[in-house]
Design a protein around this motif. Structure first.
Motif, PDB file in Angstrom:
ATOM      1  N   VAL A   1       0.859  -1.183   0.000  1.00  0.00           N
ATOM      2  CA  VAL A   1       0.000   0.000   0.000  1.00  0.00           C
ATOM      3  C   VAL A   1       0.893   1.231   0.000  1.00  0.00           C
ATOM      4  CG1 VAL A   1      -0.236   0.013   2.508  1.00  0.00           C
ATOM      5  CG2 VAL A   1      -1.971   1.131   1.114  1.00  0.00           C
ATOM      6  N   GLN A   2       0.485   2.257  -0.735  1.00  0.00           N
ATOM      7  CA  GLN A   2       1.208   3.522  -0.758  1.00  0.00           C
ATOM      8  C   GLN A   2       0.378   4.579  -0.045  1.00  0.00           C
ATOM      9  OE1 GLN A   2       1.904   3.954  -5.034  1.00  0.00           O
ATOM     10  NE2 GLN A   2       4.053   3.473  -4.680  1.00  0.00           N
ATOM     11  N   LEU A   3       1.055   5.406   0.747  1.00  0.00           N
ATOM     12  CA  LEU A   3       0.376   6.394   1.564  1.00  0.00           C
ATOM     13  C   LEU A   3       0.844   7.796   1.194  1.00  0.00           C
ATOM     14  CD1 LEU A   3       0.765   4.606   5.019  1.00  0.00           C
ATOM     15  CD2 LEU A   3      -1.187   4.501   3.470  1.00  0.00           C
ATOM     16  N   GLN A   4      -0.105   8.722   1.135  1.00  0.00           N
ATOM     17  CA  GLN A   4       0.191  10.115   0.811  1.00  0.00           C
ATOM     18  C   GLN A   4      -0.473  11.003   1.848  1.00  0.00           C
ATOM     19  OE1 GLN A   4       1.955  11.148  -2.011  1.00  0.00           O
ATOM     20  NE2 GLN A   4       1.830  13.287  -1.394  1.00  0.00           N
ATOM     21  N   ALA A   5       0.350  11.650   2.667  1.00  0.00           N
ATOM     22  CA  ALA A   5      -0.169  12.542   3.707  1.00  0.00           C
ATOM     23  C   ALA A   5      -0.254  13.967   3.193  1.00  0.00           C
ATOM     24  CB  ALA A   5       0.729  12.485   4.938  1.00  0.00           C
ATOM     25  N   SER A   6      -1.253  14.689   3.691  1.00  0.00           N
ATOM     26  CA  SER A   6      -1.429  16.085   3.300  1.00  0.00           C
ATOM     27  C   SER A   6      -2.150  16.830   4.409  1.00  0.00           C
ATOM     28  CB  SER A   6      -2.228  16.179   1.993  1.00  0.00           C
ATOM     29  OG  SER A   6      -3.519  15.618   2.163  1.00  0.00           O
ATOM     30  N   GLY A   7      -2.240  18.152   4.257  1.00  0.00           N
ATOM     31  CA  GLY A   7      -3.014  18.947   5.187  1.00  0.00           C
ATOM     32  C   GLY A   7      -2.219  19.737   6.193  1.00  0.00           C
ATOM     33  N   GLY A   8      -0.916  19.578   6.199  1.00  0.00           N
ATOM     34  CA  GLY A   8      -0.101  20.335   7.140  1.00  0.00           C
ATOM     35  C   GLY A   8      -0.060  21.810   6.779  1.00  0.00           C
ATOM     36  N   SER A  24      -3.335   4.082  -1.489  1.00  0.00           N
ATOM     37  CA  SER A  24      -3.595   3.424  -2.761  1.00  0.00           C
ATOM     38  C   SER A  24      -3.263   1.952  -2.598  1.00  0.00           C
ATOM     39  CB  SER A  24      -2.732   4.040  -3.868  1.00  0.00           C
ATOM     40  OG  SER A  24      -1.366   3.882  -3.578  1.00  0.00           O
ATOM     41  N   GLY A  25      -3.809   1.149  -3.465  1.00  0.00           N
ATOM     42  CA  GLY A  25      -3.598  -0.275  -3.339  1.00  0.00           C
ATOM     43  C   GLY A  25      -4.824  -0.949  -2.755  1.00  0.00           C
ATOM     44  N   ARG A  26      -4.742  -2.236  -2.686  1.00  0.00           N
ATOM     45  CA  ARG A  26      -5.913  -3.005  -2.275  1.00  0.00           C
ATOM     46  C   ARG A  26      -5.972  -3.204  -0.764  1.00  0.00           C
ATOM     47  NH1 ARG A  26      -5.866  -7.923  -6.698  1.00  0.00           N
ATOM     48  NH2 ARG A  26      -6.080  -6.628  -8.564  1.00  0.00           N
ATOM     49  N   ALA A  27      -7.146  -3.545  -0.326  1.00  0.00           N
ATOM     50  CA  ALA A  27      -7.336  -4.045   1.031  1.00  0.00           C
ATOM     51  C   ALA A  27      -6.950  -3.036   2.113  1.00  0.00           C
ATOM     52  CB  ALA A  27      -6.567  -5.344   1.242  1.00  0.00           C
ATOM     53  N   PHE A  28      -7.304  -1.784   1.900  1.00  0.00           N
ATOM     54  CA  PHE A  28      -7.013  -0.761   2.906  1.00  0.00           C
ATOM     55  C   PHE A  28      -7.637  -1.131   4.236  1.00  0.00           C
ATOM     56  CE2 PHE A  28      -6.120   3.269   4.685  1.00  0.00           C
ATOM     57  CZ  PHE A  28      -7.267   3.762   5.287  1.00  0.00           C
ATOM     58  N   CYS A  95       1.792   9.355   8.395  1.00  0.00           N
ATOM     59  CA  CYS A  95       0.808   8.293   8.559  1.00  0.00           C
ATOM     60  C   CYS A  95       1.493   6.965   8.251  1.00  0.00           C
ATOM     61  CB  CYS A  95      -0.405   8.506   7.670  1.00  0.00           C
ATOM     62  SG  CYS A  95      -0.074   8.614   5.901  1.00  0.00           S
ATOM     63  N   ALA A  96       0.974   5.927   8.855  1.00  0.00           N
ATOM     64  CA  ALA A  96       1.578   4.611   8.703  1.00  0.00           C
ATOM     65  C   ALA A  96       0.491   3.553   8.717  1.00  0.00           C
ATOM     66  CB  ALA A  96       2.577   4.357   9.829  1.00  0.00           C
ATOM     67  N   ALA A  97       0.775   2.427   8.068  1.00  0.00           N
ATOM     68  CA  ALA A  97      -0.173   1.315   7.986  1.00  0.00           C
ATOM     69  C   ALA A  97       0.495   0.035   8.460  1.00  0.00           C
ATOM     70  CB  ALA A  97      -0.667   1.148   6.551  1.00  0.00           C
ATOM     71  N   GLY A  98      -0.260  -0.755   9.192  1.00  0.00           N
ATOM     72  CA  GLY A  98       0.272  -2.014   9.679  1.00  0.00           C
ATOM     73  C   GLY A  98      -0.803  -3.083   9.692  1.00  0.00           C
ATOM     74  N   ARG A  99      -0.393  -4.306   9.446  1.00  0.00           N
ATOM     75  CA  ARG A  99      -1.352  -5.422   9.426  1.00  0.00           C
ATOM     76  C   ARG A  99      -1.398  -6.064  10.800  1.00  0.00           C
ATOM     77  NH1 ARG A  99      -1.594  -7.782   3.700  1.00  0.00           N
ATOM     78  NH2 ARG A  99      -3.638  -6.998   3.100  1.00  0.00           N
ATOM     79  N   PHE A 100      -2.390  -5.667  11.570  1.00  0.00           N
ATOM     80  CA  PHE A 100      -2.583  -6.218  12.903  1.00  0.00           C
ATOM     81  C   PHE A 100      -3.918  -6.918  12.970  1.00  0.00           C
ATOM     82  CE2 PHE A 100       0.986  -3.771  13.366  1.00  0.00           C
ATOM     83  CZ  PHE A 100       0.803  -2.411  13.517  1.00  0.00           C
TER      84      PHE A 100
END
Length: 125
Positions: A1-8, A24-28, A95-100
């Motif tokens: 998965v690719q992550l794009q942070a914004s809003g700062g 982006s990518g599947r299974a968010f 931001c970060a993503a992890g499979r828990f």
């Protein structure tokens, strides 16, 4: 998965900002999400986390009651609403993503698999 942070951005103390992270990518929805921050000369620190379904959240003590993490699995986004900002909130936010597991949130940066590029938040006094 690719992550794009914004809003700062730059905001005065007491103000608000809303950070967004688009995935982006599947299974968010199979990823728990977290926000971390790093101030100049300091270690990256945990800010907030949200479980896969959004049912469980966890916050760093210093942001409790001021920040709210949320997600929209239909739009593949996670947000961090930051209110009552203080100068000590100044940092680059990631931001970060992890499979828990279901309902699980984690606070350790090493436990997350994917990271966004960071967005600068500056709070002036």
């Amino acid at each position: 998965v690719q992550l794009q942070a914004s809003g700062g951005g730059l905001v005065q103390a007491g103000g608000s900002l809303r950070l967004s992270c688009a995935a982006s990518g599947r299974a968010f929805s199979t990823y728990a999400m977290g926000w971390f921050r790093q101030a100049p000369g300091k270690e990256r620190e945990f800010v907030a986390a949200l479980s896969r379904s959004g049912g469980s959240t966890y916050y760093q003590d210093s942001v409790k009651g001021r920040f709210t993490i949320s997600r929209d699995n239909a739009k593949n986004t996670v947000a961090l609403q930051m209110n009552s900002l203080k100068p000590e909130d100044t940092a680059v936010y990631y931001c970060a993503a992890g499979r828990f597991g279901l309902g699980v949130v984690r606070t350790g940066s090493s436990e997350y698999d994917y990271w966004g590029q960071g967005t600068q938040v500056t709070v002036s006094s």
